[in-house]
Motif scaffolding. Structure first.
Motif, mmCIF file in Angstrom:
data_model
loop_
_atom_site.group_PDB
_atom_site.id
_atom_site.type_symbol
_atom_site.label_atom_id
_atom_site.label_comp_id
_atom_site.label_asym_id
_atom_site.label_seq_id
_atom_site.Cartn_x
_atom_site.Cartn_y
_atom_site.Cartn_z
ATOM 1 N N MET A 50 0.825 -1.208 0.000
ATOM 2 C CA MET A 50 0.000 0.000 0.000
ATOM 3 C C MET A 50 0.863 1.264 0.000
ATOM 4 O O MET A 50 0.542 2.237 -0.682
ATOM 5 C CB MET A 50 -0.962 -0.008 1.184
ATOM 6 N N ALA A 51 1.960 1.238 0.739
ATOM 7 C CA ALA A 51 2.860 2.399 0.771
ATOM 8 C C ALA A 51 3.464 2.640 -0.610
ATOM 9 O O ALA A 51 3.544 3.790 -1.069
ATOM 10 C CB ALA A 51 3.963 2.192 1.808
ATOM 11 N N ALA A 52 3.887 1.560 -1.271
ATOM 12 C CA ALA A 52 4.492 1.700 -2.595
ATOM 13 C C ALA A 52 3.485 2.261 -3.600
ATOM 14 O O ALA A 52 3.817 3.161 -4.385
ATOM 15 C CB ALA A 52 5.036 0.350 -3.071
ATOM 16 N N GLN A 53 2.257 1.763 -3.553
ATOM 17 C CA GLN A 53 1.240 2.260 -4.474
ATOM 18 C C GLN A 53 0.869 3.710 -4.151
ATOM 19 O O GLN A 53 0.715 4.535 -5.056
ATOM 20 C CB GLN A 53 0.006 1.365 -4.436
ATOM 21 N N MET A 54 0.735 4.023 -2.865
ATOM 22 C CA MET A 54 0.388 5.384 -2.480
ATOM 23 C C MET A 54 1.500 6.345 -2.882
ATOM 24 O O MET A 54 1.228 7.464 -3.330
ATOM 25 C CB MET A 54 0.132 5.459 -0.970
ATOM 26 N N ASP A 55 2.736 5.919 -2.745
ATOM 27 C CA ASP A 55 3.856 6.779 -3.114
ATOM 28 C C ASP A 55 3.826 7.093 -4.612
ATOM 29 O O ASP A 55 4.184 8.195 -5.019
ATOM 30 C CB ASP A 55 5.183 6.136 -2.704
ATOM 31 N N GLN A 56 3.400 6.145 -5.431
ATOM 32 C CA GLN A 56 3.278 6.407 -6.864
ATOM 33 C C GLN A 56 2.250 7.505 -7.121
ATOM 34 O O GLN A 56 2.495 8.427 -7.902
ATOM 35 C CB GLN A 56 2.896 5.142 -7.629
ATOM 36 N N PHE A 57 1.082 7.408 -6.469
ATOM 37 C CA PHE A 57 0.068 8.459 -6.612
ATOM 38 C C PHE A 57 0.629 9.796 -6.135
ATOM 39 O O PHE A 57 0.483 10.819 -6.792
ATOM 40 C CB PHE A 57 -1.182 8.137 -5.788
#
Length: 183
Positions: free
Chosen positions: A34-41
Motif C-alpha cells: 500500500m505504501a508503494a502504491q500510495m507513493d506512486q500516486f
C-alpha cells in the motif's frame, strides 16, 4: 544468514526495536504494498505541484505556454487531488481505521485532508474565476494560495506513505489481512 561453514546465524532470530522479527523480502513486499502504491500516486501530485510552483515562482509561463493551459493544469491538479482524497476517505481509510488510529483520529491524516481541502477550494475558486474571465491570472496570487496549504500537503504526502509502510502495517495487520486490503 549463511556463513562459510554452512550454519545459519542466530541474527535471523533477532527482534527489531518494536519486538517483531525481521521481515523476509516477500513479507516486506506484502506489508509495504500500500505504501508503494500510495507513493506512486503521491509522486504524481508532487511533480504537478512542483511544475505549478516553479511556474509561479519564475513569474512567467514556460516556453510560451498559454495562460489558459496553466489555469487548466491548476484546475486539473485540484480536481485530481480532491478525487484521490475522496477515494481514500470513502473506501480506504474506513477499513484501515478498524485497527489503525492514524486513520480515525481527527488530529492526524484526516485533519490534514481538511486543511488541504480548504486550500484546494480557495485555489480552485480563484482559478475558476480566471478561467471564466472574471479575474486575470496573477502568478503571485496563485503562488500565495498554493503556499497557504503547501506545507501541510507535503507533510501529508510523506506521512501517509510512512504510515502505510511495512514496519507500521505489520503492527496492526496479518499477512493474510494485508492481501485483502483495498488499494
Amino acid at each position: 544468514m549463511a556463513h562459510g561453514n554452512g550454519s545459519v546465524s542466530a541474527s535471523s532470530d533477532k527482534k527489531g526495536e518494536d519486538g517483531l522479527p525481521p521481515l523476509s523480502l516477500r513479507d516486506f513486499t506484502t506489508y509495504n504494498r500500500m505504501a508503494a502504491q500510495m507513493d506512486q500516486f503521491h509522486n504524481h501530485f508532487r511533480l504537478e505541484w512542483n511544475d505549478l510552483q516553479n511556474t509561479c515562482a519564475a513569474g512567467k509561463r514556460p516556453g510560451g505556454a498559454k495562460t489558459k493551459g496553466l489555469i487548466l493544469k491548476g484546475l486539473d491538479f485540484c480536481s485530481q487531488l480532491d478525487f484521490h482524497h475522496s477515494i481514500e476517505e470513502e473506501h480506504v481509510f474506513p477499513i484501515l481505521a478498524r485497527k489503525m488510529p492514524e486513520f480515525r483520529q481527527k488530529k492526524t491524516l484526516l485533519a490534514q485532508h481538511k486543511k488541504i481541502h480548504r486550500g484546494l477550494e480557495k485555489l480552485e475558486e480563484y482559478l475558476e474565476k480566471c478561467r471564466t474571465g472574471d479575474d486575470d491570472l496573477e502568478l503571485t496570487e496563485m503562488k500565495r494560495l498554493m503556499d497557504e496549504f503547501g506545507d501541510v500537503l507535503w507533510t501529508h504526502l510523506d506521512e501517509e506513505v510512512r504510515t502505510l509502510g511495512a514496519e507500521n502495517m505489520r503492527r496492526y495487520w496479518s499477512l493474510e489481512e494485508m492481501r485483502t486490503l483495498p488499494m
